[in-house]
Scaffold this motif. Structure first.
Motif, short mmCIF file in Angstrom:
data_model
loop_
_atom_site.label_atom_id
_atom_site.label_comp_id
_atom_site.label_asym_id
_atom_site.label_seq_id
_atom_site.Cartn_x
_atom_site.Cartn_y
_atom_site.Cartn_z
N ARG A 1 1.61 -4.30 -2.63
CA ARG A 1 0.92 -4.18 -3.94
C ARG A 1 -0.28 -4.50 -4.17
O ARG A 1 -1.24 -4.16 -5.02
CB ARG A 1 1.66 -4.83 -5.22
CG ARG A 1 3.07 -4.12 -5.01
CD ARG A 1 4.11 -4.68 -6.38
NE ARG A 1 5.38 -3.80 -6.48
CZ ARG A 1 6.40 -4.08 -5.81
NH1 ARG A 1 6.31 -5.08 -4.98
NH2 ARG A 1 7.35 -3.39 -5.86
N THR A 2 -1.03 -5.53 -3.18
CA THR A 2 -2.13 -5.86 -3.22
C THR A 2 -3.15 -5.05 -2.38
O THR A 2 -4.41 -5.30 -2.48
CB THR A 2 -2.36 -7.36 -2.79
OG1 THR A 2 -2.12 -7.28 -1.35
CG2 THR A 2 -1.48 -8.38 -3.43
N GLN A 3 -2.93 -4.17 -1.71
CA GLN A 3 -3.74 -3.17 -0.90
C GLN A 3 -4.06 -1.96 -1.48
O GLN A 3 -5.17 -1.26 -0.85
CB GLN A 3 -2.86 -3.10 0.34
CG GLN A 3 -2.41 -4.23 1.17
CD GLN A 3 -3.41 -5.05 1.45
OE1 GLN A 3 -4.35 -4.82 2.23
NE2 GLN A 3 -3.33 -6.43 0.94
N LEU B 237 4.04 1.22 -6.17
CA LEU B 237 3.46 -0.02 -5.90
C LEU B 237 2.89 -0.64 -7.08
O LEU B 237 2.21 -1.46 -7.31
CB LEU B 237 2.61 -0.04 -4.58
CG LEU B 237 3.50 -0.07 -3.20
CD1 LEU B 237 2.26 0.21 -2.36
CD2 LEU B 237 4.48 -1.19 -3.00
N ARG B 238 2.87 0.49 -8.16
CA ARG B 238 2.03 0.43 -9.43
C ARG B 238 3.06 0.96 -10.45
O ARG B 238 3.75 1.78 -10.23
CB ARG B 238 0.77 1.14 -9.59
CG ARG B 238 -0.33 0.74 -8.51
CD ARG B 238 -1.54 1.54 -8.77
NE ARG B 238 -2.23 1.77 -7.60
CZ ARG B 238 -3.15 2.68 -7.34
NH1 ARG B 238 -3.20 3.82 -8.29
NH2 ARG B 238 -3.85 2.49 -6.27
N ASP B 239 3.21 0.12 -11.58
CA ASP B 239 3.89 0.53 -12.71
C ASP B 239 3.74 2.14 -12.95
O ASP B 239 4.72 2.52 -13.35
CB ASP B 239 3.56 -0.07 -14.03
CG ASP B 239 3.96 -1.60 -13.76
OD1 ASP B 239 4.93 -1.79 -12.86
OD2 ASP B 239 3.71 -2.61 -14.52
#
Length: 173
Positions: free
Chosen positions: A104-106, A155-157
């Motif tokens: 999720r941070t990538q 990985l994002r809402d």
């Protein structure tokens, strides 16, 4: 500090001997040799050690793909493994969750994985969704239809999987 021994950690490296430590030294540890596919190694690795022994792993690799007319990226999850003698303790769930937290941070909006049919219910329970369209992956002689199940998770809402045939622009992970 979390002193739970089943807390996943980022691994500096992951080698064939690490895989052997988890699954033994069989020729086909993931049960996919019959597909004839060549898979890519992962770039990032997460694991769980119990009493110093590596017992669980999940790897990540950034992928370029096209879905329909949409060029995008995904974080590929692969190499998920749990030692047979410690299965049933939630270690796969924990190590995949750690990999997804990092994914999720990538930047990419999705994570993608390939799995055998018996594993589909497990991943669905973790929030993964089947890709309904055909998926093509690169191999030495050009693109081939992926014979394994393809699943995705956001990985994002706001991420929603695009419609259309999928073309992975690399070997699968």
């Amino acid at each position: 500090m979390d002193d739970d021994p089943t807390t996943p950690v980022r691994l500096a490296a992951y080698t064939r001997s690490d895989l052997t430590e988890i699954l033994g030294d069989g020729d086909d540890p993931f049960g996919v040799a019959g597909t004839g596919l060549t898979f890519l190694p992962k770039d990032e690795h997460f694991g769980i050690r119990l009493a110093g022994r590596l017992v669980a792993h999940a790897g990540l690799l950034r992928l370029s793909l096209t879905v329909g007319d949409t060029r995008t990226e995904a974080m590929g999850v692969g190499g998920v493994a749990v030692a047979p003698d410690v299965r049933g303790r939630g270690l796969a769930r924990r190590v995949v969750a750690a990999a997804l937290a990092h994914a999720r941070t990538q930047g990419p909006p999705y994570a993608l994985l390939f799995c055998r049919t018996p594993l589909v219910p497990f991943y669905a329970h973790l929030g993964w969704h089947p890709v309904q369209a055909p998926v093509h992956v690169e191999q030495h002689d050009g693109p081939v239809l992926m014979p394994l199940n393809t699943m995705w998770t956001p990985l994002r809402d706001e991420a929603d999987w695009p419609l259309g045939t999928v073309r992975l622009h690399s070997f699968p992970m």
